[in-house]
Design a protein around this motif. Sequence first.
Motif, mmCIF file in Angstrom:
data_model
loop_
_atom_site.group_PDB
_atom_site.id
_atom_site.type_symbol
_atom_site.label_atom_id
_atom_site.label_comp_id
_atom_site.label_asym_id
_atom_site.label_seq_id
_atom_site.Cartn_x
_atom_site.Cartn_y
_atom_site.Cartn_z
ATOM 1 N N ASP A 14 17.342 50.908 -3.852
ATOM 2 C CA ASP A 14 17.956 52.130 -4.386
ATOM 3 C C ASP A 14 17.490 53.385 -3.635
ATOM 4 O OD1 ASP A 14 15.432 52.714 -5.301
ATOM 5 O OD2 ASP A 14 15.906 52.589 -7.435
ATOM 6 N N LYS A 15 16.664 53.180 -2.579
ATOM 7 C CA LYS A 15 16.226 54.249 -1.668
ATOM 8 C C LYS A 15 15.349 55.301 -2.350
ATOM 9 C CE LYS A 15 20.341 53.706 1.205
ATOM 10 N NZ LYS A 15 21.456 54.380 1.898
ATOM 11 N N SER A 16 14.775 54.967 -3.492
ATOM 12 C CA SER A 16 13.900 55.934 -4.157
ATOM 13 C C SER A 16 12.516 55.965 -3.533
ATOM 14 C CB SER A 16 13.785 55.597 -5.653
ATOM 15 O OG SER A 16 13.203 54.304 -5.833
ATOM 16 N N VAL A 17 12.099 54.825 -2.945
ATOM 17 C CA VAL A 17 10.742 54.713 -2.403
ATOM 18 C C VAL A 17 10.806 53.990 -1.064
ATOM 19 C CG1 VAL A 17 8.418 53.777 -2.750
ATOM 20 C CG2 VAL A 17 9.722 54.624 -4.712
ATOM 21 N N LEU A 47 14.677 59.169 -7.771
ATOM 22 C CA LEU A 47 13.615 58.851 -8.726
ATOM 23 C C LEU A 47 14.004 59.218 -10.150
ATOM 24 C CD1 LEU A 47 10.332 59.903 -6.880
ATOM 25 C CD2 LEU A 47 11.072 57.600 -7.470
ATOM 26 N N GLN A 48 14.761 60.282 -10.337
ATOM 27 C CA GLN A 48 15.212 60.726 -11.663
ATOM 28 C C GLN A 48 14.032 60.887 -12.638
ATOM 29 O OE1 GLN A 48 18.132 57.784 -12.779
ATOM 30 N NE2 GLN A 48 19.721 58.675 -11.479
ATOM 31 N N GLY A 49 12.961 61.511 -12.146
ATOM 32 C CA GLY A 49 11.822 61.799 -13.006
ATOM 33 C C GLY A 49 10.778 60.704 -13.090
ATOM 34 N N ARG A 50 11.014 59.566 -12.473
ATOM 35 C CA ARG A 50 10.031 58.485 -12.525
ATOM 36 C C ARG A 50 8.846 58.777 -11.604
ATOM 37 N NH1 ARG A 50 13.968 53.708 -10.979
ATOM 38 N NH2 ARG A 50 14.773 55.469 -9.743
ATOM 39 N N LYS A 147 2.641 46.740 -2.563
ATOM 40 C CA LYS A 147 3.871 46.912 -3.326
ATOM 41 C C LYS A 147 3.977 48.374 -3.769
ATOM 42 C CE LYS A 147 6.318 45.360 -7.494
ATOM 43 N NZ LYS A 147 6.283 44.446 -8.665
ATOM 44 N N ALA A 148 5.089 48.995 -3.456
ATOM 45 C CA ALA A 148 5.366 50.352 -3.914
ATOM 46 C C ALA A 148 6.530 50.293 -4.893
ATOM 47 C CB ALA A 148 5.699 51.260 -2.740
ATOM 48 N N PHE A 149 6.443 51.040 -5.976
ATOM 49 C CA PHE A 149 7.511 50.983 -6.977
ATOM 50 C C PHE A 149 7.573 52.291 -7.753
ATOM 51 C CE2 PHE A 149 3.667 49.455 -9.000
ATOM 52 C CZ PHE A 149 3.681 50.027 -10.271
ATOM 53 N N SER A 150 8.721 52.532 -8.333
ATOM 54 C CA SER A 150 8.901 53.693 -9.210
ATOM 55 C C SER A 150 9.110 53.193 -10.630
ATOM 56 C CB SER A 150 10.086 54.542 -8.751
ATOM 57 O OG SER A 150 11.290 53.792 -8.782
ATOM 58 N N ALA A 151 8.494 53.876 -11.580
ATOM 59 C CA ALA A 151 8.595 53.491 -12.990
ATOM 60 C C ALA A 151 8.201 54.691 -13.848
ATOM 61 C CB ALA A 151 7.696 52.290 -13.285
ATOM 62 N N GLU A 152 8.479 54.596 -15.149
ATOM 63 C CA GLU A 152 8.112 55.664 -16.066
ATOM 64 C C GLU A 152 6.602 55.797 -16.175
ATOM 65 O OE1 GLU A 152 10.189 57.729 -17.342
ATOM 66 O OE2 GLU A 152 12.004 56.716 -16.607
ATOM 67 N N VAL A 158 9.507 47.571 -14.110
ATOM 68 C CA VAL A 158 9.808 47.836 -12.704
ATOM 69 C C VAL A 158 11.075 47.070 -12.322
ATOM 70 C CG1 VAL A 158 9.001 47.690 -10.332
ATOM 71 C CG2 VAL A 158 7.358 48.139 -12.183
ATOM 72 N N HIS A 159 12.071 47.769 -11.854
ATOM 73 C CA HIS A 159 13.300 47.129 -11.410
ATOM 74 C C HIS A 159 13.174 46.721 -9.939
ATOM 75 C CE1 HIS A 159 15.523 48.199 -15.081
ATOM 76 N NE2 HIS A 159 14.887 49.368 -15.013
ATOM 77 N N ARG A 160 13.752 45.603 -9.601
ATOM 78 C CA ARG A 160 13.662 45.123 -8.224
ATOM 79 C C ARG A 160 14.255 46.117 -7.230
ATOM 80 N NH1 ARG A 160 15.219 38.663 -8.332
ATOM 81 N NH2 ARG A 160 13.347 37.943 -9.428
ATOM 82 N N ARG A 161 15.299 46.791 -7.636
ATOM 83 C CA ARG A 161 15.935 47.755 -6.742
ATOM 84 C C ARG A 161 15.028 48.939 -6.451
ATOM 85 N NH1 ARG A 161 21.405 48.003 -6.150
ATOM 86 N NH2 ARG A 161 21.284 50.279 -6.178
ATOM 87 N N SER A 162 14.032 49.153 -7.325
ATOM 88 C CA SER A 162 13.152 50.317 -7.192
ATOM 89 C C SER A 162 11.763 49.939 -6.686
ATOM 90 C CB SER A 162 13.026 51.028 -8.545
ATOM 91 O OG SER A 162 14.292 51.408 -9.040
#
Length: 391
Positions: A14-17, A47-50, A147-152, A158-162
């Motif tokens: 999703d190109k956030s990270v 990221l939408q705030g994550r 592993k890099a990820f975006s989450a609340e 953690v979504h795989r796309r993120s």
Amino acid sequence: MSPKNVVFKKICKDKSVGVYMGRRDFVDHVDSVDPVDGVIIIDPEALQGRKVFVTLSCTFRYGRDDMDVMGIAFRRELYLSTRQVYPPLQDLEKGVHTKTQAKLLRKLGHNAYPFFFEFPDNLPCSVALQPAPKDVGKQCAVEFEIKAFSAESQDGKVHRRSSVKLLLRKVQYAPESAGVAPSAMLEKPLHVKASLEKELFYHGEPIKVNVCITNDSSKNIKNIIVSVDQVANVVLYSNDSYAKSVAIEEPGDSIPPGATLQKVYTLLPLLANNRERRGIALDGKLKHEDTNLASSTIVKDGVLKEVMGIMVSYRIMVKLIIGGSVTSDEVDLELPFKLMHPKPDAGKEEHMEEEMEFQEFKRAYLKGMIDDDDEEDGNMSAGDDMAPAEK
């Protein structure tokens, strides 16, 4: 003109990270380990705030992920450390530890943030046992992963796309000082002496074994077999031991009673001659032509060997087949030695060019390391979409 400095990159679906790293091999010097450093680039809109987190993990795998016996998974996490990268918890300057990070931050712009991990001194190196050609799934291995990820939150879903995962390697190189050249002797029932020129050999280097045999018995020595044995001890999970001959010389030499043989046998242990043999220990994983036989394991004093995952050692075996009227006997001599890579030239980072060449972080760049989940997770890099334009 000197080559550009290669930087490996990988972007989540999703190109956030995205993750940028100047290397994927980290050296265990026995008394210390190279730290893991890199840069995360984010897309605030995606990221939408994550928040963004980075983890470094070491996992010991003793079977496929889908194998489960009586509720016991064949997988054990040896180490896990997590850092929050965005929003940053400290000033940017305090998070920069290496010249590579500083250059990447200047190159990638204001949406880039550094990360940094230090290895504990009691973790094993990256080693895997080679599967048989028809085996499927992941084999017995010690693996390191960023592993890099975006989450609340750190513990949030953690979504795989993120998320994006990169396999790394923890490696050891030959020590600067080698030990005493191995030798062994047997007086009875035969006079046998075997020796090596040195204790430490490099991958791809021929090993010369000096053998001197005097047959003082009344029996005929029918055959002489000289081999290199690789011994892989799976010490963490079940204490299994796998001894495999990875090179062998059997020219058919024989010695009648009262005779003497003095000869040099040359052995060359290579993965190329053992690619389809199950249970051979490798640096990383097979599935790429650049992998090789696992290097000898060197353990720091005071570290428990039981936590080292897979320990690898090598020995020369000299076997004599002594013929009798009815049965044959065997006489063995053993010479332990080390097989490792030479230490590469230092100072690469100090002489690094300002200009960088970005490459997709695909498993082909890792010597023998393939992440089977890579395509399923959709973690292939989407390119330079998140990076600023080249100047």
